[in-house]
Each structure stands twice: as C-alpha cells, then as structure tokens.
Design an enzyme around this catalytic site. Structure first.
Site, mmCIF file in Angstrom:
data_model
loop_
_atom_site.group_PDB
_atom_site.id
_atom_site.type_symbol
_atom_site.label_atom_id
_atom_site.label_comp_id
_atom_site.label_asym_id
_atom_site.label_seq_id
_atom_site.Cartn_x
_atom_site.Cartn_y
_atom_site.Cartn_z
ATOM 1 N N LYS A 1 16.106 -6.278 0.893
ATOM 2 C CA LYS A 1 16.639 -5.329 1.881
ATOM 3 C C LYS A 1 18.137 -5.526 2.151
ATOM 4 O O LYS A 1 18.823 -4.571 2.497
ATOM 5 C CB LYS A 1 15.840 -5.415 3.183
ATOM 6 C CG LYS A 1 14.416 -4.905 3.029
ATOM 7 C CD LYS A 1 13.668 -4.844 4.341
ATOM 8 C CE LYS A 1 12.243 -4.385 4.098
ATOM 9 N NZ LYS A 1 11.574 -3.920 5.305
ATOM 10 N N GLY B 1 0.637 -4.598 11.666
ATOM 11 C CA GLY B 1 1.791 -3.777 11.311
ATOM 12 C C GLY B 1 1.469 -2.453 10.643
ATOM 13 O O GLY B 1 2.364 -1.792 10.101
ATOM 14 N N LEU C 1 0.819 -1.213 0.000
ATOM 15 C CA LEU C 1 0.000 0.000 0.000
ATOM 16 C C LEU C 1 0.857 1.269 0.000
ATOM 17 O O LEU C 1 0.336 2.372 0.178
ATOM 18 C CB LEU C 1 -0.940 -0.003 1.216
ATOM 19 C CG LEU C 1 -1.959 -1.145 1.293
ATOM 20 C CD1 LEU C 1 -2.834 -1.011 2.533
ATOM 21 C CD2 LEU C 1 -2.829 -1.218 0.048
ATOM 22 N N SER C 2 2.155 1.105 -0.194
ATOM 23 C CA SER C 2 3.062 2.271 -0.195
ATOM 24 C C SER C 2 2.664 3.336 -1.211
ATOM 25 O O SER C 2 2.656 4.523 -0.874
ATOM 26 C CB SER C 2 4.507 1.829 -0.440
ATOM 27 O OG SER C 2 4.999 1.106 0.662
#
Length: 264
Positions: free
Chosen positions: A65, A232, A15-16
């Site tokens: 990451k 989260g 959903l960024s």
C-alpha cells in the site's frame, strides 16, 4: 473484456475476486477480476499496464500500500494524507492512487452503531491499513489513539503523519474503550495475540480488520470475556464498493446476499 486485479503477498485469503466478480455479473459488465501474488520488482510493470490500458484497475493489499506510491503519477488527498493506496485507476491518462479504506472503515463502524466520538482507541499493528484507520478515527472524533507494534520503529514512523498518536511498547495494555487488531495475527486459526484481556472491564468494543476467518481467536477471547466484537467483513465490503464505483461509475448493491456470499 476489461481486466481488474488485487495484488498482495500473501494473497490466497483474499475474497476480493469473489465479491467484485459477483457485482460485475450482476451488472452484466464485460470484465474480470483476479488476484495476483507479486513481489516489489513487479510493481512498475503493473503500473505500466494500467497506463497502456492492459489492466483497467488494481486493488492493493499488504504489503504494497505504501510501496506502490513511487510508481504512481497522482495521489488523491486521502492517499496523500495516509501515504497508503489501495485503489488504482487511470484518469485522463494519469495513473491515480486512491484510498477507499478510510471510507470503508467509517461506514463499517457506523453500521455497528458504535459511537467513536470521545472514545479512547487502542490499535495493535502499524501496517498497511493502519494510517487509514487512524485518519478515519480522527474524522470520527476519537478522544485518543494509542498504538503498539512488534517493531516499534514502524509505529514511530506513523507519528510523522499523525502527531496526536501515543505509542507504547508491545505487550503493554492501556485502558481503552475500543481495541482494533490491525495485525495479520489471526489469518491462521492457530494464531493467538498474547495480551491478557481478562482483567479489563467488560463491554469494550473489540474490532478485527481480518474477515477471513470470520472469527479470529482475538474476537473469540473478547466475546467469552463479555465484550462486543466485530470483524472486518463490512469494512472489506464498503472499501470494495467504493473502488467498484470509481472503476465502473456505478455503486454496487450491498445486501444480505453479499453478506452470505462472503460467509460461504
């Protein structure tokens, strides 16, 4: 028009773009934020685009990451300590990798009013966000951190960064005050974590880093057994706000409207 991305694989659930484009519109910036599913062989090309200012900032999610680090020119102290990067930007023509997940997690837990100090914490998973969570838990003075992962060697690797970790076999359930699901089990509504929590005392704190869906089976089970639960979403919002501030030099609003935007 400035261009920003979140990269990952999978990336469909992110959903960024919804959140960042909402803030961009609120601030009347000439910018756009998109999500992009990529493979490892595309990482170098993306960093080259940051260097040439074709892309102005990148958020990084699972599973890149750590994989992105060799292509960066500088790491922030937080990214260095966790070997985990989720935010990339250009500073004086140097491509910098930073970690806003740490701050995101700390602020999210602070919001719940749960005091981690002196508590025993059990973490499921050893993937992308886990080093950030461990780093934050150490900051917050957790008394002990135990971790389990389906592939045990990944959990063992984290001991190179954090000497105070205890590692147990997947499926075993130690005593704990707080448990964190940091696996991807729960992204699908069919997913179930095969741990029997029914014999535990009530009033434990169950936290799931997943925010979409907003209540995973892990959290539903915990709530039905009389435990406190949190997803989260707030961590997601706070880490995004930290990235937004780095890129645009201004802190975005975090309010009920933002909460409701992500719940739609």
């Amino acid at each position: 028009m400035k261009k920003y991305l979140v990269i990952g694989n999978p990336i469909e659930h992110s959903l960024s773009p919804l959140l960042h484009n909402y803030w961009i519109k609120k601030k009347n910036f000439q910018a756009d934020y998109e999500k992009q599913k990529i493979n490892n062989n595309q990482l170098k090309n993306l960093i080259d685009k940051i260097k040439s200012k074709e892309i102005n900032g990148i958020n990084v999610t699972v599973p890149f990451k750590k994989d992105i680090i060799p292509f960066l020119e500088k790491l922030s102290p937080e990214a260095e300590s966790t070997q985990s990067v989720n935010t990339i930007y250009l500073d004086s023509n140097i491509v910098v990798g930073h970690n806003t997940d740490i701050r995101g997690f700390e602020l999210a837990i602070k919001d719940t009013k749960y005091d981690v100090k002196g508590k025993s914490v059990f973490i499921l998973g050893a993937g992308g966000v886990v080093p950030s969570i461990i780093y934050a838990l150490n900051n917050m003075k957790a008394s002990s951190i135990t971790i389990t992962n389906r592939t045990q060697s990944k959990a063992e690797n984290l001991k190179n960064l954090f000497k105070n970790l205890k590692i147990i076999n997947w499926g075993k359930l130690p005593d704990f005050d707080m448990i964190i699901n940091a696996t991807s089990i729960g992204l699908s509504n069919k997913d179930k974590i095969n741990f029997d929590f029914s014999k535990l005392n009530k009033n434990k704190f169950f936290y799931d880093v997943i925010y979409n869906p907003k209540e995973t089976n892990f959290l539903k089970t915990a709530k039905n057994l009389g435990n406190d639960t949190e997803n989260g979403k707030k961590m997601f919002i706070y880490q995004a706000a930290e990235a937004f501030k780095i890129w645009h030099g201004i802190k975005p609003d975090i309010n009920q409207e933002v909460d409701e935007l992500l719940d739609r």
